[in-house]
Design a protein around this motif. Structure first.
Motif, PDB file in Angstrom:
ATOM      1  N   MET A   1      23.441 -21.117  82.527  1.00  0.00           N
ATOM      2  CA  MET A   1      22.779 -22.274  83.125  1.00  0.00           C
ATOM      3  C   MET A   1      23.635 -22.881  84.215  1.00  0.00           C
ATOM      4  SD  MET A   1      21.323 -24.144  79.736  1.00  0.00           S
ATOM      5  CE  MET A   1      20.497 -23.184  78.456  1.00  0.00           C
ATOM      6  N   TRP A   2      22.988 -23.323  85.265  1.00  0.00           N
ATOM      7  CA  TRP A   2      23.670 -24.028  86.346  1.00  0.00           C
ATOM      8  C   TRP A   2      23.205 -25.477  86.298  1.00  0.00           C
ATOM      9  CZ3 TRP A   2      22.612 -18.945  86.577  1.00  0.00           C
ATOM     10  CH2 TRP A   2      23.542 -18.090  87.192  1.00  0.00           C
ATOM     11  N   ALA A   3      24.158 -26.383  86.128  1.00  0.00           N
ATOM     12  CA  ALA A   3      23.806 -27.798  86.055  1.00  0.00           C
ATOM     13  C   ALA A   3      24.376 -28.528  87.262  1.00  0.00           C
ATOM     14  CB  ALA A   3      24.349 -28.404  84.771  1.00  0.00           C
ATOM     15  N   HIS A   4      23.621 -29.487  87.741  1.00  0.00           N
ATOM     16  CA  HIS A   4      24.051 -30.307  88.867  1.00  0.00           C
ATOM     17  C   HIS A   4      25.374 -30.982  88.522  1.00  0.00           C
ATOM     18  CE1 HIS A   4      23.300 -34.059  91.525  1.00  0.00           C
ATOM     19  NE2 HIS A   4      23.957 -33.137  92.191  1.00  0.00           N
ATOM     20  N   SER A   5      26.376 -30.814  89.376  1.00  0.00           N
ATOM     21  CA  SER A   5      27.728 -31.269  89.045  1.00  0.00           C
ATOM     22  C   SER A   5      27.814 -32.782  88.855  1.00  0.00           C
ATOM     23  CB  SER A   5      28.693 -30.845  90.142  1.00  0.00           C
ATOM     24  OG  SER A   5      28.591 -29.465  90.350  1.00  0.00           O
ATOM     25  N   ASP A   6      26.975 -33.540  89.541  1.00  0.00           N
ATOM     26  CA  ASP A   6      27.054 -34.995  89.425  1.00  0.00           C
ATOM     27  C   ASP A   6      26.251 -35.532  88.248  1.00  0.00           C
ATOM     28  OD1 ASP A   6      28.575 -34.923  91.670  1.00  0.00           O
ATOM     29  OD2 ASP A   6      26.933 -35.416  93.040  1.00  0.00           O
ATOM     30  N   SER A   7      24.993 -35.081  88.118  1.00  0.00           N
ATOM     31  CA  SER A   7      24.115 -35.679  87.113  1.00  0.00           C
ATOM     32  C   SER A   7      24.022 -34.842  85.840  1.00  0.00           C
ATOM     33  CB  SER A   7      22.710 -35.864  87.691  1.00  0.00           C
ATOM     34  OG  SER A   7      22.098 -34.601  87.888  1.00  0.00           O
ATOM     35  N   GLY A   8      24.339 -33.563  85.911  1.00  0.00           N
ATOM     36  CA  GLY A   8      24.184 -32.693  84.752  1.00  0.00           C
ATOM     37  C   GLY A   8      22.791 -32.100  84.633  1.00  0.00           C
ATOM     38  N   LEU A   9      21.915 -32.428  85.583  1.00  0.00           N
ATOM     39  CA  LEU A   9      20.544 -31.901  85.537  1.00  0.00           C
ATOM     40  C   LEU A   9      20.558 -30.381  85.693  1.00  0.00           C
ATOM     41  CD1 LEU A   9      17.570 -32.837  85.411  1.00  0.00           C
ATOM     42  CD2 LEU A   9      17.561 -32.769  87.903  1.00  0.00           C
ATOM     43  N   LEU A  10      19.762 -29.718  84.857  1.00  0.00           N
ATOM     44  CA  LEU A  10      19.704 -28.261  84.897  1.00  0.00           C
ATOM     45  C   LEU A  10      18.970 -27.796  86.151  1.00  0.00           C
ATOM     46  CD1 LEU A  10      20.462 -25.832  83.030  1.00  0.00           C
ATOM     47  CD2 LEU A  10      18.065 -25.799  82.421  1.00  0.00           C
ATOM     48  N   LEU A  11      19.613 -26.958  86.958  1.00  0.00           N
ATOM     49  CA  LEU A  11      19.010 -26.507  88.205  1.00  0.00           C
ATOM     50  C   LEU A  11      18.505 -25.072  88.105  1.00  0.00           C
ATOM     51  CD1 LEU A  11      21.668 -27.888  90.711  1.00  0.00           C
ATOM     52  CD2 LEU A  11      19.539 -28.957  90.003  1.00  0.00           C
ATOM     53  N   LYS A  12      19.150 -24.302  87.237  1.00  0.00           N
ATOM     54  CA  LYS A  12      18.779 -22.886  87.142  1.00  0.00           C
ATOM     55  C   LYS A  12      19.197 -22.387  85.771  1.00  0.00           C
ATOM     56  CE  LYS A  12      20.065 -18.540  89.406  1.00  0.00           C
ATOM     57  NZ  LYS A  12      20.806 -18.009  90.566  1.00  0.00           N
ATOM     58  N   SER A  13      18.362 -21.560  85.156  1.00  0.00           N
ATOM     59  CA  SER A  13      18.774 -20.989  83.876  1.00  0.00           C
ATOM     60  C   SER A  13      18.333 -19.544  83.792  1.00  0.00           C
ATOM     61  CB  SER A  13      18.196 -21.802  82.716  1.00  0.00           C
ATOM     62  OG  SER A  13      16.804 -21.643  82.655  1.00  0.00           O
ATOM     63  N   GLU A  14      19.133 -18.758  83.150  1.00  0.00           N
ATOM     64  CA  GLU A  14      18.838 -17.338  83.001  1.00  0.00           C
ATOM     65  C   GLU A  14      19.022 -16.954  81.545  1.00  0.00           C
ATOM     66  OE1 GLU A  14      20.272 -15.505  87.291  1.00  0.00           O
ATOM     67  OE2 GLU A  14      21.627 -15.446  85.594  1.00  0.00           O
ATOM     68  N   VAL A  15      18.187 -16.041  81.081  1.00  0.00           N
ATOM     69  CA  VAL A  15      18.367 -15.476  79.753  1.00  0.00           C
ATOM     70  C   VAL A  15      18.804 -14.030  79.945  1.00  0.00           C
ATOM     71  CG1 VAL A  15      17.290 -15.004  77.530  1.00  0.00           C
ATOM     72  CG2 VAL A  15      16.547 -16.973  78.864  1.00  0.00           C
ATOM     73  N   LEU A  16      19.875 -13.630  79.269  1.00  0.00           N
ATOM     74  CA  LEU A  16      20.421 -12.284  79.459  1.00  0.00           C
ATOM     75  C   LEU A  16      20.369 -11.501  78.158  1.00  0.00           C
ATOM     76  CD1 LEU A  16      22.822 -14.447  80.914  1.00  0.00           C
ATOM     77  CD2 LEU A  16      22.866 -12.353  82.206  1.00  0.00           C
ATOM     78  N   ASP A  17      20.065 -10.202  78.289  1.00  0.00           N
ATOM     79  CA  ASP A  17      20.043  -9.368  77.088  1.00  0.00           C
ATOM     80  C   ASP A  17      21.456  -8.883  76.781  1.00  0.00           C
ATOM     81  OD1 ASP A  17      20.580  -7.325  78.801  1.00  0.00           O
ATOM     82  OD2 ASP A  17      18.672  -6.295  78.567  1.00  0.00           O
ATOM     83  N   GLU A  18      21.581  -8.004  75.778  1.00  0.00           N
ATOM     84  CA  GLU A  18      22.920  -7.622  75.317  1.00  0.00           C
ATOM     85  C   GLU A  18      23.682  -6.808  76.372  1.00  0.00           C
ATOM     86  OE1 GLU A  18      20.108  -6.443  74.236  1.00  0.00           O
ATOM     87  OE2 GLU A  18      20.218  -4.250  74.160  1.00  0.00           O
ATOM     88  N   ARG A  19      22.960  -6.300  77.388  1.00  0.00           N
ATOM     89  CA  ARG A  19      23.652  -5.586  78.449  1.00  0.00           C
ATOM     90  C   ARG A  19      23.829  -6.461  79.692  1.00  0.00           C
ATOM     91  NH1 ARG A  19      20.313  -0.065  78.433  1.00  0.00           N
ATOM     92  NH2 ARG A  19      19.862  -0.149  76.222  1.00  0.00           N
ATOM     93  N   ASP A  20      23.703  -7.748  79.504  1.00  0.00           N
ATOM     94  CA  ASP A  20      23.912  -8.719  80.585  1.00  0.00           C
ATOM     95  C   ASP A  20      22.887  -8.606  81.702  1.00  0.00           C
ATOM     96  OD1 ASP A  20      25.844 -10.280  79.604  1.00  0.00           O
ATOM     97  OD2 ASP A  20      27.519  -9.364  80.681  1.00  0.00           O
ATOM     98  N   ARG A  21      21.708  -8.068  81.381  1.00  0.00           N
ATOM     99  CA  ARG A  21      20.655  -8.023  82.389  1.00  0.00           C
ATOM    100  C   ARG A  21      19.805  -9.277  82.256  1.00  0.00           C
ATOM    101  NH1 ARG A  21      18.543  -2.083  81.047  1.00  0.00           N
ATOM    102  NH2 ARG A  21      18.271  -3.199  79.101  1.00  0.00           N
ATOM    103  N   VAL A  22      19.418  -9.815  83.409  1.00  0.00           N
ATOM    104  CA  VAL A  22      18.610 -11.034  83.389  1.00  0.00           C
ATOM    105  C   VAL A  22      17.181 -10.656  83.013  1.00  0.00           C
ATOM    106  CG1 VAL A  22      17.734 -12.946  84.766  1.00  0.00           C
ATOM    107  CG2 VAL A  22      20.056 -12.090  85.142  1.00  0.00           C
TER     108      VAL A  22
END
Lengths: 161, 323
Positions: free
Chosen positions: B155-176
């Motif tokens: 997850m990428w969160a906004h550095s100031d507010s902590g708001l989630l900007l982007k999220s990814e789910v990855l499998d066991e081989r690190d594929r999105v």
């Protein structure tokens, strides 16, 4: 004179005749042009890879007569840079396409697992199965991911419908 | 001696002031969760899984009445979700479905401390990189699961507010396998359209098809009233159990919910009716798996953001017992 030169080149003169002719050629400057011409004719007739002619000399002389221009050097350099740039761009485009196909075109690994486990599974997507939305909605209400991920995670329940 | 102390104080002060949000793991995780509930924002985000890409517009407002959000699909037929605290309206085409009664008495932020400790137990949480998402500076956080029975999240969160900007789910081989990412975002509520928050309700009359679904009243039952049991991967805890009505079903279903702090598993148990939807098998959408199977006189449906293997294992373990 011309016939003698031709004969000399063909090796048809005796040694003394040849020496006399060469002496004459050395002394009269105009004849070395003829000497060269006959050699050129012979070379062309024998069809070698490289033929000497005075074209090169003429060209060199004309080039020397031209003013010195610095720009062509820079132009050439810029061309190679453009080429390098476009090469880099196409490599990047390839990488992007490869990455996109990796990211987007990739079937989730569920299918593989399904086959391995040999269950009565279909590679159907949820979106083609409207009856599933009820379960997704009910699940989403209680999904703990929604607390971290916010309302955006609700997209799962309506995606593709 | 004195300069040394001054130096130490200066160093301490500089590190403390530099990025207070990102000092302590649980602290910023808390900030992230709070930001997702308490921040006013509007923007466009892209949801992607497999070869499916979808763009949606989202508005989120937190005011004295609580939390309101509206999600509108920008492609294809009308798809819209309006959420007001516990109540959710879902518009698909010209049908409207109302859902309510989200976890009685377990409303945010009461649920937070428990969830955070669960998260910390089941995932190795690590800050990785910094970058930019939708024009905002963001910190990336990786939730690495402690076993292969759940997915990894980034997850990428906004550095100031902590708001989630982007999220990814990855499998066991690190594929999105699934990605949600803002491509445009406005944080702060001054220019946000709020007309939909109250104006939306009369619109129900115009819709051709309206349904009301949700848990039955007083449905929050004691510990294990239905008697249905399941073996879930370690780290998952039961967070709810209820009876709920589902579309086209005569009998209400028993619904059990398990959570490990980030991923959830729902188990629905219904009497077998032999309808068209009662086909067993696995269906998936990005990180979400739905696995259905017949067990005796019952149809079991397992839904969760877990790998297919986990959903199947859970379904295979469901049994009636202990009563």
């Amino acid at each position: 004179m011309k016939q003698q030169i031709s004969a000399l080149m063909d090796g048809e003169l005796y040694d003394d005749e040849a020496e006399a002719l060469l002496d004459k050629l050395k002394r009269s400057p105009g004849t070395d042009g003829e000497w060269r011409t006959y050699h050129l004719i012979g070379d062309v007739l024998r069809q070698p890879d490289h033929t000497y002619s005075s074209i090169g000399t003429a060209m060199r002389e004309r080039l020397q007569a031209e003013p010195t221009v610095l720009a062509p050097g820079r132009l050439a350099a810029r061309n190679t840079r453009w080429f390098a740039l476009s090469a880099a761009a196409s490599v990047m485009a390839l990488a992007l396409v490869a990455w996109m196909s990796l990211q987007v075109g990739q079937e989730p690994p569920t299918q593989m697992v399904m086959h391995q486990q040999s269950v009565a599974a279909r590679p159907a997507s949820l979106s083609s199965n409207r009856g599933m939305s009820d379960y997704l909605m009910a699940h989403q209400e209680f999904s703990s991911g929604a607390d971290v991920q916010g309302t955006a995670s609700y997209i799962r329940t309506v995606a593709g419908q | 001696m004195k300069p040394a102390i001054a130096l130490i104080v200066a160093l301490w002060a500089s590190t403390a002031c530099a990025d207070p949000l990102w000092q302590d793991d649980l602290n910023w995780l808390k900030t992230m969760v709070f930001a997702s509930h308490q921040t006013d924002y509007s923007g466009v985000f892209v949801y992607r899984y497999g070869n499916h890409v979808e763009t949606s517009h989202i508005i989120h407002v937190a005011d004295n009445d609580g939390e309101h959000a509206r999600l509108v699909g920008m492609d294809g037929p009308r798809r819209e979700i309006v959420r007001s605290n516990d109540q959710v309206w879902c518009f698909i085409g010209d049908s409207k479905i109302k859902l309510d009664g989200r976890r009685n008495g377990r409303r945010f932020p009461a649920v937070l401390p428990e969830q955070l400790s669960l998260l910390n137990e089941n995932y190795q949480i690590k800050q990785t990189e910094e970058g930019r998402v939708a024009g905002f500076h963001a910190h990336a956080v990786v939730f690495k699961p402690k076993d292969a029975l759940r997915y990894a999240h980034r997850m990428w969160a906004h550095s100031d507010s902590g708001l989630l900007l982007k999220s990814e789910v990855l499998d066991e081989r690190d594929r999105v396998i699934e990605q949600n990412s803002f491509i445009q975002l406005t944080i702060g509520g001054n220019n946000i359209d709020r007309s939909w928050i109250k104006a939306d309700k009369p619109e129900a009359a115009k819709l051709s098809h309206t349904e009301h679904r949700g848990p039955e009243h007083h449905a929050e039952l004691p510990a294990n009233p239905s008697g249905w049991l399941a073996d879930v991967p370690s780290g998952f805890r039961k967070v709810a159990e209820m009876r709920r009505s589902l579309r086209d079903k005569k009998e209400p279903a028993t619904h059990l919910v398990f959570s490990d702090g980030l991923a959830s598993i729902s188990i629905f148990v219904e009497a077998l009716e032999g309808g068209q939807d009662d086909r067993p098998g696995l269906t998936s959408q990005g990180a979400i798996q739905v696995y259905r199977k017949v067990s005796g006189d019952y149809m079991l449906t397992v839904v969760g953001e877990v790998p297919p293997r986990t959903a199947m294992q859970v379904a295979d373990s469901v049994r009636l017992g202990g009563r």
